[in-house]
Enzyme design. Structure first.
Site, PDB file in Angstrom:
ATOM      1  N   ASN A   1      26.207  -1.261  59.655  1.00 20.15           N
ATOM      2  CA  ASN A   1      25.620  -2.591  59.476  1.00 20.15           C
ATOM      3  C   ASN A   1      24.174  -2.624  59.971  1.00 20.15           C
ATOM      4  O   ASN A   1      23.819  -1.980  60.955  1.00 20.15           O
ATOM      5  CB  ASN A   1      26.478  -3.702  60.108  1.00 20.15           C
ATOM      6  CG  ASN A   1      26.915  -3.435  61.528  1.00 20.15           C
ATOM      7  OD1 ASN A   1      26.978  -2.297  61.965  1.00 20.15           O
ATOM      8  ND2 ASN A   1      27.205  -4.491  62.246  1.00 20.15           N
TER       9      ASN A   1
ATOM     10  N   GLU B   1      30.208  -1.667  55.055  1.00 22.43           N
ATOM     11  CA  GLU B   1      30.928  -1.318  53.820  1.00 22.43           C
ATOM     12  C   GLU B   1      30.005  -1.417  52.610  1.00 22.43           C
ATOM     13  O   GLU B   1      29.982  -0.538  51.750  1.00 22.43           O
ATOM     14  CB  GLU B   1      32.111  -2.275  53.612  1.00 22.43           C
ATOM     15  CG  GLU B   1      33.172  -2.229  54.689  1.00 22.43           C
ATOM     16  CD  GLU B   1      32.924  -3.209  55.830  1.00 22.43           C
ATOM     17  OE1 GLU B   1      31.764  -3.409  56.257  1.00 22.43           O
ATOM     18  OE2 GLU B   1      33.925  -3.775  56.307  1.00 22.43           O
TER      19      GLU B   1
HETATM   20  N1  THU Z   1      30.334  -6.475  59.930  1.00 22.46           N
HETATM   21  C1  THU Z   1      30.432  -5.335  59.168  1.00 22.46           C
HETATM   22  O1  THU Z   1      29.465  -4.569  59.045  1.00 22.46           O
HETATM   23  N2  THU Z   1      31.607  -5.082  58.568  1.00 22.46           N
HETATM   24  C2  THU Z   1      32.750  -5.783  58.759  1.00 22.46           C
HETATM   25  O2  THU Z   1      33.796  -5.397  58.228  1.00 22.46           O
HETATM   26  C3  THU Z   1      32.735  -6.983  59.607  1.00 22.46           C
HETATM   27  C4  THU Z   1      31.403  -7.433  60.063  1.00 22.46           C
HETATM   28  C5  THU Z   1      29.073  -6.721  60.642  1.00 22.46           C
HETATM   29  C6  THU Z   1      28.214  -7.855  60.181  1.00 22.46           C
HETATM   30  C7  THU Z   1      27.411  -8.147  61.429  1.00 22.46           C
HETATM   31  O3  THU Z   1      26.320  -7.220  61.512  1.00 22.46           O
HETATM   32  C8  THU Z   1      28.362  -7.812  62.562  1.00 22.46           C
HETATM   33  O4  THU Z   1      29.358  -6.986  62.001  1.00 22.46           O
HETATM   34  C9  THU Z   1      29.010  -9.041  63.209  1.00 22.46           C
HETATM   35  O5  THU Z   1      29.570  -9.864  62.260  1.00 22.46           O
END
Ligand code: THU
Length: 132
Positions: free
Chosen positions: A42, A55
């Protein structure tokens, strides 16, 4: 590549997360038929809605290297959660468009939690091109 090896790759991807705001690192690894692995983590932004999940970044990373939906055979996702990590709704929608319906998705945490699922289970009755 085994399921455990793909999960290890997702954990490696997680280390690349850019999360100054949430501090919540997520990693994803996508395996293709040819054995290639594409990582995603992320990436956040001071303008919060612009944060992009692990993802989606993994899927876009693979597509920018020429991979297509039918090339993907498995995906692993991991984060520091109590149980298996749960992909957000936006990612479910994007996975449903770009990842095969019946391919395994391994949802894990940093310990030994594991849920092996599919996008059809994660997003039943998805909106897709047949609705347009
Ligand atoms: N996030 C993801 O990258 N994937 C997930 O499956 C859930 C949430 C990230 C988005 C944000 O950067 C952080 O986790 C908190 O929500």
């Amino acid at each position: 590549m085994t399921r455990e090896e793909l999960i290890k790759k997702a954990r490696e991807a997680r280390a690349l997360a850019y999360v100054p705001y949430s501090k919540f690192k997520v990693g994803a690894a996508l395996l293709t038929k040819s054995g290639k692995v594409y990582l995603g983590a992320n990436v956040e932004n001071a303008s919060y809605p612009l944060c992009n999940c692990a993802e989606r970044n993994a899927l876009y990373h693979a597509m920018m290297n020429g991979e297509k939906k039918e090339d993907f055979v498995a995906m692993a996702v991991t984060g520091k959660t109590a149980g298996p990590i749960s992909p957000c709704g936006a990612c479910r929608q994007v996975i449903s468009e770009l990842f095969p319906k019946d391919a395994p998705i391994y949802l894990t945490n940093l310990e030994d939690a594991l849920l092996e699922t599919t996008i059809v289970e994660l997003l039943p009755f998805a909106f897709d091109d047949s609705d347009l």
